[in-house]
Each structure stands twice: as C-alpha cells, then as structure tokens.
Design a protein around this motif. Structure first.
Motif, PDB file in Angstrom:
ATOM      1  N   HIS A 196       2.160  -6.207   8.088  1.00 44.89           N
ATOM      2  CA  HIS A 196       2.181  -5.027   7.006  1.00 44.89           C
ATOM      3  C   HIS A 196       2.664  -3.552   7.764  1.00 44.89           C
ATOM      4  O   HIS A 196       3.690  -3.014   7.364  1.00 44.89           O
ATOM      5  N   HIS A 202       8.416  -1.925   1.015  1.00 44.08           N
ATOM      6  CA  HIS A 202       8.040  -0.679   0.175  1.00 44.08           C
ATOM      7  C   HIS A 202       9.290   0.130  -0.138  1.00 44.08           C
ATOM      8  O   HIS A 202      10.317   0.186   0.422  1.00 44.08           O
ATOM      9  N   HIS A 255       4.797  -8.214  -1.877  1.00 45.27           N
ATOM     10  CA  HIS A 255       3.241  -8.036  -1.733  1.00 45.27           C
ATOM     11  C   HIS A 255       2.851  -9.409  -2.489  1.00 45.27           C
ATOM     12  O   HIS A 255       1.845  -9.910  -1.961  1.00 45.27           O
ATOM     13  N   PHE A 284      -7.759  -3.209   0.171  1.00 46.12           N
ATOM     14  CA  PHE A 284      -6.290  -3.371  -0.023  1.00 46.12           C
ATOM     15  C   PHE A 284      -5.881  -4.349  -0.835  1.00 46.12           C
ATOM     16  O   PHE A 284      -4.938  -4.590  -1.661  1.00 46.12           O
ATOM     17  N   HIS A 291      -4.005  -4.498  -4.283  1.00 48.53           N
ATOM     18  CA  HIS A 291      -2.637  -5.210  -4.802  1.00 48.53           C
ATOM     19  C   HIS A 291      -2.684  -6.378  -5.651  1.00 48.53           C
ATOM     20  O   HIS A 291      -1.572  -6.510  -6.087  1.00 48.53           O
TER      21      HIS A 291
END
Ligand code: CU1
Ligand code: CU1
Length: 261
Positions: A38, A51, A60, A209, A213
């Motif tokens: 990431h 992103h 993702h 996280f 997500h």
C-alpha cells in the motif's frame, strides 16, 4: 467464500478469531508486506495506481481479497468485517477488538491487541520521516475536518453516475462521478476521523483500515447492483490516464492479473 458481516454484529468469538488471525499475520511478517504494498502505491504520487483515480475501487477490492485470503489460510472461518460508520460501532473500539482512541500528544493507542503495551504491534513499515513505532489515533481530532460519513452522504454518493469522469484523476469533481464522490467525500472522511496512523500512506498499519475499506467495497458492490447499466470507466485507449486506471490495464503491483472490471 464467506459472507462479510457488519462488525457490530460479530460475536465475541468471531471478534477473537479475526484478531488472532491478524496477529498471526503480523508475527509471520505477511502483514507488513501488505502495508509495504500500500505504501509503495501511495509513494508513486501522481502515478499512484491505487488512489485518486478510477482504479481506486478495483485496486482496493483486489487488495482486500488478497488480505482476506491470507487470513483464511490461518483460519478458514474468518472473513473481513465491514465498519458501517452510520450505525452504532458496537464493540469496535473495545479492548477485545480494535482498542480505543490514542492518548497524549502522540495519539498513542494504549488499549487493545494492537497497543504497544500488548507488545505485538510494532510499526515496521512507515512513511518517510515517521519515527513512531506505535499505532496512533486521534478520533475526530483533525480540526476543520468533517466527522464520519452520515447516511445522507452515503446515499448521495450511491445515487451518482457515471462511475467516473474526465480528467480521471484527483481533479475529477465529486459532483461528476461515483468514484470521486465515494473516494474523496466518504472514504477520506473515515481516514481523517480516525486520524494518526490512518492519515499516512502506511495506513493499513491500523487494522481498522480493512474494516473501513471493506465498507467502501460494500458500497461499490451496492452501486454496481443498483446501476447495472453503468460500466467501469474509462475505456481502454483513453489518453492521458495514469497507467493502471483504464479498463484492462494491469493493476500494479499485481502485474498481468487482474485488471479493472
Ligand atoms: Cu489505499
Ligand atoms: Cu483508504
């Protein structure tokens, strides 16, 4: 296959199984490889394949699925839970699950399985210039930032079409595309509200996280279900799009497979 559950509905045993599998991945070093992946995408800046562009959602989705499979290799019963920010968080921040808010000027997390005190959660992968080896949070502490996403904001995002729009990057208006609305107005609020480690390119260091997500991914699935006439955009061959963000572009770092849907 598993059904991903709302984290607020998990039993104490299900919470424990999830936490134990995460801790096991940390012990073996696999967890930190996920954080590195990431961070590496994020550090590409304008060339970030994950992103601030159309591939935000498929990148993702693949990343979550890879992480979930790693958890399931440890405990086949475990699936990723999702954090629906619009309802009571239940046990989410309790000491048996994510632990609580950070404390003091560093926002150091002092409770739960991922605290320094518990001794199992050193932040080995960090952004440049970040020397803190401990998990940090600062709930709602970013002045000028909005709170967690509301149902109204979520519903507003879900109603947007098309999937994405020119210029297919961080400049795409949040009024012009579902992806931009979801990424910039909803997703960013979650990171900002938790604060601390979640504000960095190494944000998977905070295990919440995955739950955050997972809910973003659930909302995309809901949007796909509600708008069957809408497709992923932009198409192959669209000029001036960062590689990885057009349909059929390989998604870095996974090379040839998969591509955006
Ligand atoms: Cu990300
Ligand atoms: Cu994120």
């Amino acid at each position: 296959m598993c059904i991903r559950k709302n984290q607020a509905t998990l039993s104490a045993n299900e919470i424990d199984a999830f936490v134990q599998a995460v801790l096991q991945l940390k012990r073996t070093g696999t967890y930190d490889k996920f954080v590195s992946e990431h961070r590496a995408a994020f550090m590409e800046g304008l060339n970030d394949p994950a992103h601030r562009g159309p591939a935000f959602l498929p990148w993702h989705r693949e990343y979550l699925r890879r992480f979930e499979r790693a958890l399931q290799a440890i405990d086949p019963k475990v699936g990723l839970p999702y954090w629906d920010w619009t309802v009571d968080p239940g046990a989410l921040w309790q000491p048996n699950f994510m632990g609580g808010d950070g404390i003091g000027p560093d926002g150091k997390v002092m409770t739960g399985p991922f605290s320094t005190e518990a001794g199992r959660w050193t932040l080995n992968v960090r952004d440049d210039g970040d020397n803190n080896l401990f998990l940090s949070r600062r709930f709602g502490g970013m002045s000028g930032m909005s709170g967690l996403p509301t149902s109204q904001q979520v519903n507003d995002a879900l109603a947007r079409v098309p999937y994405d729009a020119a210029p297919w990057n961080r400049e795409t208006s949040t009024d012009a595309s579902f992806r931009s609305r979801l990424e910039r107005s909803i997703h960013n609020s979650g990171h900002n509200w938790v604060g601390g480690s979640m504000m960095t390119g190494s944000s998977p260091n905070d295990p919440v996280f995955w739950l955050h997500h997972c809910n973003i991914d659930r909302l995309w699935a809901e949007w796909q279900h509600n708008h069957p006439e809408q497709t992923y955009l932009p198409p192959a061959g669209t000029p001036n799009v960062v590689s990885g963000h057009r349909i059929d572009d390989p998604m870095r770092p996974w090379d040839t497979e998969p591509t955006p849907p």
